[in-house]
Write an enzyme that holds these catalytic residues in place. Structure first.
Site, mmCIF file in Angstrom:
data_model
loop_
_atom_site.group_PDB
_atom_site.id
_atom_site.type_symbol
_atom_site.label_atom_id
_atom_site.label_comp_id
_atom_site.label_asym_id
_atom_site.label_seq_id
_atom_site.Cartn_x
_atom_site.Cartn_y
_atom_site.Cartn_z
ATOM 1 N N ASP A 34 38.143 66.574 48.141
ATOM 2 C CA ASP A 34 36.729 66.451 47.764
ATOM 3 C C ASP A 34 36.338 67.670 46.939
ATOM 4 N N THR A 37 30.638 68.489 45.829
ATOM 5 C CA THR A 37 29.432 68.492 45.004
ATOM 6 C C THR A 37 28.240 68.622 45.950
ATOM 7 N N ASP A 60 38.819 68.300 42.404
ATOM 8 C CA ASP A 60 38.007 67.362 41.624
ATOM 9 C C ASP A 60 38.920 66.228 41.153
ATOM 10 N N ALA A 83 35.446 59.035 46.276
ATOM 11 C CA ALA A 83 34.796 60.081 45.470
ATOM 12 C C ALA A 83 33.996 59.441 44.344
ATOM 13 N N THR A 126 31.194 48.654 44.931
ATOM 14 C CA THR A 126 29.858 48.317 45.437
ATOM 15 C C THR A 126 29.434 46.922 44.994
ATOM 16 N N ASP A 127 28.587 46.292 45.796
ATOM 17 C CA ASP A 127 28.024 44.995 45.386
ATOM 18 C C ASP A 127 27.096 45.139 44.184
ATOM 19 N N GLU A 128 26.717 46.393 43.860
ATOM 20 C CA GLU A 128 25.792 46.593 42.740
ATOM 21 C C GLU A 128 26.427 46.209 41.405
ATOM 22 N N TYR A 154 24.678 54.007 37.302
ATOM 23 C CA TYR A 154 25.591 54.073 38.456
ATOM 24 C C TYR A 154 26.418 52.795 38.556
ATOM 25 N N SER A 157 28.942 52.323 35.822
ATOM 26 C CA SER A 157 30.141 53.167 35.935
ATOM 27 C C SER A 157 31.082 52.627 37.009
ATOM 28 N N LYS A 158 30.537 52.101 38.095
ATOM 29 C CA LYS A 158 31.396 51.540 39.145
ATOM 30 C C LYS A 158 32.081 50.264 38.640
ATOM 31 N N ASN A 184 25.421 50.736 52.984
ATOM 32 C CA ASN A 184 25.846 51.265 54.283
ATOM 33 C C ASN A 184 24.739 52.118 54.894
ATOM 34 N N ARG A 277 11.348 52.290 40.810
ATOM 35 C CA ARG A 277 12.552 52.741 40.106
ATOM 36 C C ARG A 277 12.724 51.874 38.848
ATOM 37 N N GLY A 279 14.310 49.491 36.305
ATOM 38 C CA GLY A 279 15.435 48.555 36.423
ATOM 39 C C GLY A 279 15.781 48.200 37.858
HETATM 40 P P1 NAD Z 1 28.380 60.293 48.847
HETATM 41 O O1 NAD Z 1 27.591 60.654 47.644
HETATM 42 O O2 NAD Z 1 27.811 60.530 50.207
HETATM 43 O O3 NAD Z 1 29.795 61.047 48.805
HETATM 44 C C1 NAD Z 1 30.545 61.166 47.649
HETATM 45 C C2 NAD Z 1 31.575 62.270 47.871
HETATM 46 O O4 NAD Z 1 32.377 62.357 46.698
HETATM 47 C C3 NAD Z 1 30.963 63.656 48.115
HETATM 48 O O5 NAD Z 1 31.593 64.274 49.213
HETATM 49 C C4 NAD Z 1 31.266 64.408 46.820
HETATM 50 O O6 NAD Z 1 31.447 65.800 47.018
HETATM 51 C C5 NAD Z 1 32.541 63.735 46.374
HETATM 52 N N1 NAD Z 1 32.758 63.835 44.933
HETATM 53 C C6 NAD Z 1 31.858 63.612 43.940
HETATM 54 N N2 NAD Z 1 32.423 63.851 42.748
HETATM 55 C C7 NAD Z 1 33.711 64.210 42.993
HETATM 56 C C8 NAD Z 1 34.799 64.569 42.160
HETATM 57 N N3 NAD Z 1 34.679 64.605 40.832
HETATM 58 N N4 NAD Z 1 35.995 64.876 42.740
HETATM 59 C C9 NAD Z 1 36.112 64.849 44.091
HETATM 60 N N5 NAD Z 1 35.118 64.551 44.923
HETATM 61 C C10 NAD Z 1 33.927 64.223 44.373
HETATM 62 O O7 NAD Z 1 28.759 58.757 48.649
HETATM 63 P P2 NAD Z 1 29.012 57.605 49.742
HETATM 64 O O8 NAD Z 1 27.724 56.955 50.048
HETATM 65 O O9 NAD Z 1 29.853 58.138 50.826
HETATM 66 O O10 NAD Z 1 29.847 56.573 48.868
HETATM 67 C C11 NAD Z 1 31.263 56.624 48.839
HETATM 68 C C12 NAD Z 1 31.792 55.532 47.931
HETATM 69 O O11 NAD Z 1 31.332 54.267 48.396
HETATM 70 C C13 NAD Z 1 31.289 55.653 46.496
HETATM 71 O O12 NAD Z 1 32.355 55.344 45.633
HETATM 72 C C14 NAD Z 1 30.186 54.622 46.391
HETATM 73 O O13 NAD Z 1 30.101 54.131 45.074
HETATM 74 C C15 NAD Z 1 30.686 53.565 47.356
HETATM 75 N N6 NAD Z 1 29.660 52.742 48.000
HETATM 76 C C16 NAD Z 1 28.643 53.332 48.699
HETATM 77 C C17 NAD Z 1 27.702 52.526 49.342
HETATM 78 C C18 NAD Z 1 26.601 53.125 50.173
HETATM 79 O O14 NAD Z 1 25.751 52.389 50.679
HETATM 80 N N7 NAD Z 1 26.557 54.423 50.383
HETATM 81 C C19 NAD Z 1 27.783 51.126 49.246
HETATM 82 C C20 NAD Z 1 28.849 50.571 48.522
HETATM 83 C C21 NAD Z 1 29.768 51.388 47.903
HETATM 84 P P1 TYD Z 2 19.120 53.644 48.054
HETATM 85 O O1 TYD Z 2 19.319 54.142 49.448
HETATM 86 O O2 TYD Z 2 18.953 54.620 46.946
HETATM 87 O O3 TYD Z 2 20.324 52.630 47.770
HETATM 88 P P2 TYD Z 2 20.558 51.606 46.509
HETATM 89 O O4 TYD Z 2 19.575 51.895 45.445
HETATM 90 O O5 TYD Z 2 21.951 51.940 46.100
HETATM 91 O O6 TYD Z 2 20.406 50.232 47.105
HETATM 92 O O7 TYD Z 2 17.848 52.701 48.052
HETATM 93 C C1 TYD Z 2 17.760 51.538 48.868
HETATM 94 C C2 TYD Z 2 16.475 50.835 48.523
HETATM 95 O O8 TYD Z 2 15.387 51.654 48.937
HETATM 96 C C3 TYD Z 2 16.280 50.597 47.034
HETATM 97 O O9 TYD Z 2 15.642 49.345 46.858
HETATM 98 C C4 TYD Z 2 15.355 51.722 46.604
HETATM 99 C C5 TYD Z 2 14.510 51.958 47.823
HETATM 100 N N1 TYD Z 2 14.037 53.359 48.034
HETATM 101 C C6 TYD Z 2 12.681 53.597 48.282
HETATM 102 O O10 TYD Z 2 11.848 52.657 48.322
HETATM 103 N N2 TYD Z 2 12.279 54.893 48.475
HETATM 104 C C7 TYD Z 2 13.135 55.943 48.429
HETATM 105 O O11 TYD Z 2 12.699 57.116 48.579
HETATM 106 C C8 TYD Z 2 14.530 55.678 48.204
HETATM 107 C C9 TYD Z 2 15.530 56.807 48.140
HETATM 108 C C10 TYD Z 2 14.937 54.369 48.012
#
Ligand code: NAD
Ligand code: TYD
Length: 340
Positions: A34, A37, A60, A83, A126-128, A154, A157-158, A184, A277, A279
């Site tokens: 990791d 960041t 990185d 990451a 991601t489902d996004e 975001y 890029s995914k 999640n 937000r 979009g």
């Molecule tokens: P997060 O932002 O909590 O963690 C990301 C981690 O990646 C951090 O520890 C950061 O330091 C590390 N990182 C960032 N850039 C890096 C680099 N260049 N090299 C090495 N490490 C680096 O994210 P998360 O919520 O744990 O998500 C993890 C993965 O799951 C991501 O790929 C995200 O797209 C995907 N995902 C997340 C969700 C969600 O709800 N959180 C849902 C679907 C998919």
């Molecule tokens: P987020 O946790 O950023 O996840 P994602 O955009 O990847 O789904 O946001 C979840 C939902 O909550 C999204 O519809 C945006 C909304 N949201 C708020 O209404 N207020 C906030 O302060 C944040 C961070 C998100």
């Protein structure tokens, strides 16, 4: 498999996956990688550091030399890549780092897999990548065949990374899989995301900023269920395949925020509607038929049980999120919500 490289191990889902592996596959060696960041937090991995089966490497994923080094030091059998830059709002403010980490970083990891005899690679997506669904069509769900149709830098890029992963499978035969997961929640979730931000703000008696009308829908998955799905795909998934992970836990943002307040015994007067937000995706909803029928996976934790556990975790681990919120994050919060 004997050694797994978990990239993004100090983030929310990566760290939960490290703990899931250490608990459920005690014979595995787990190497966490990791860059630390703003979203990476070594405090999160403090318990893992006590395990003889775990090693942490700061590096990185866009740095090919650093990635090559860890491959030369460890006999890596599989890479699970978490990451990423992961926050949609940040990608709207500054897209470039999202392209660098989320696309070029994946290329570096895939090249390392190739260079080391086609190491097994799993991409956490991601489902996004499917864009969004209309609110008035509750009969529609994302399947693995739903066209890619992204909304934010975001998700774009995914999606680019997913296409690259599949290209390395077809062109170079790298043994890959991809999981596309819904939102999640759970322990160690960085408090810029909806649920932990609302819990922390409520505990500090601050306003709870709901974007737009609060009626956007997300399909919530408890993080441990996601970890279980990734391990199932890694061990039993078909190579070159995409698996959607999630399922029928849809809630509007307002419902989520009200659940947080109810669990904390707080009133709803702190809910504050703020500018939407740009979009903003309306609804995400996963059809998990493929992973259920092929791998027998299903989400075990109901939204109610998962939220209860999550709120309890944030109550019991106040120093963890207070440290984050007292640092650099304050400047971020002011920038994003200062005059929203
Ligand atoms: P997060 O932002 O909590 O963690 C990301 C981690 O990646 C951090 O520890 C950061 O330091 C590390 N990182 C960032 N850039 C890096 C680099 N260049 N090299 C090495 N490490 C680096 O994210 P998360 O919520 O744990 O998500 C993890 C993965 O799951 C991501 O790929 C995200 O797209 C995907 N995902 C997340 C969700 C969600 O709800 N959180 C849902 C679907 C998919
Ligand atoms: P987020 O946790 O950023 O996840 P994602 O955009 O990847 O789904 O946001 C979840 C939902 O909550 C999204 O519809 C945006 C909304 N949201 C708020 O209404 N207020 C906030 O302060 C944040 C961070 C998100």
């Amino acid at each position: 498999m004997t050694t797994i490289l978990v990239t993004g191990a100090a983030g929310f889902i990566g760290a939960n996956f490290v703990y899931y592996l250490l608990k459920n596959r005690p014979n595995l060696r787990v190497v966490g990688f990791d860059a630390l960041t703003y979203a990476g937090n070594l405090e999160t991995l403090a318990d893992a550091m006590q395990s003889p089966n775990f090693r942490f490497v700061r590096g990185d994923i866009t740095d090919a030399a650093a990635v090559a080094q860890v491959f030369s030091e460890e006999a890596i059998d599989a890479v699970v890549n978490f990451a990423a830059e992961s926050h949609v709002d940040r990608s709207i403010e500054d897209p470039q780092i999202f392209l660098k980490t989320n696309i070029l970083g994946v290329q570096v990891l895939l090249d390392a897999c190739r260079a080391n005899g086609n190491v097994r690679y799993h991409q956490v997506s991601t489902d996004e990548v499917y864009g969004d669904l209309p609110l008035d069509r509750p009969d529609l769900f994302f399947t693995e065949e739903t066209p890619i149709h992204t909304s934010s830098p975001y998700s774009a890029s995914k999606a680019a990374a997913d296409l690259l992963v599949l290209a390395y499978f077809r062109t170079f035969g790298v043994p890959v899989t991809i999981s596309r997961c819904s939102n999640n929640y759970g322990p160690y979730h960085f408090p810029e995301k909806l649920i932990p931000l609302m819990i922390a703000n409520a505990l500090e008696d601050k306003p709870l900023p709901v974007y737009g009308d609060g009626l956007n829908v997300r399909d919530w998955l408890y993080v441990e269920d996601h970890c279980k799905a990734i391990l199932a795909i890694l061990e039993k998934g078909r190579l070159g395949e995409v698996y959607n992970v999630g399922g029928h836990n849809e809630r509007t943002n307002l419902e989520v925020v009200k659940t947080v307040l109810r669990l904390l015994g707080k009133g709803e007067e702190s809910i504050t509607y703020v500018r939407d937000r740009p979009g903003h995706d309306r609804r995400y909803a996963i059809d998990p038929t493929k992973i259920r029928s092929e791998l027998g996976w299903f989400p075990e934790t109901t939204f109610e049980a998962g939220m209860e556990k999550t709120v309890q975790w944030y109550l019991a681990n106040r120093p963890w999120w207070e440290h984050i919120r007292s640092g650099e994050y304050q400047a971020y919060y002011e920038k994003m919500y200062g005059n929203r």
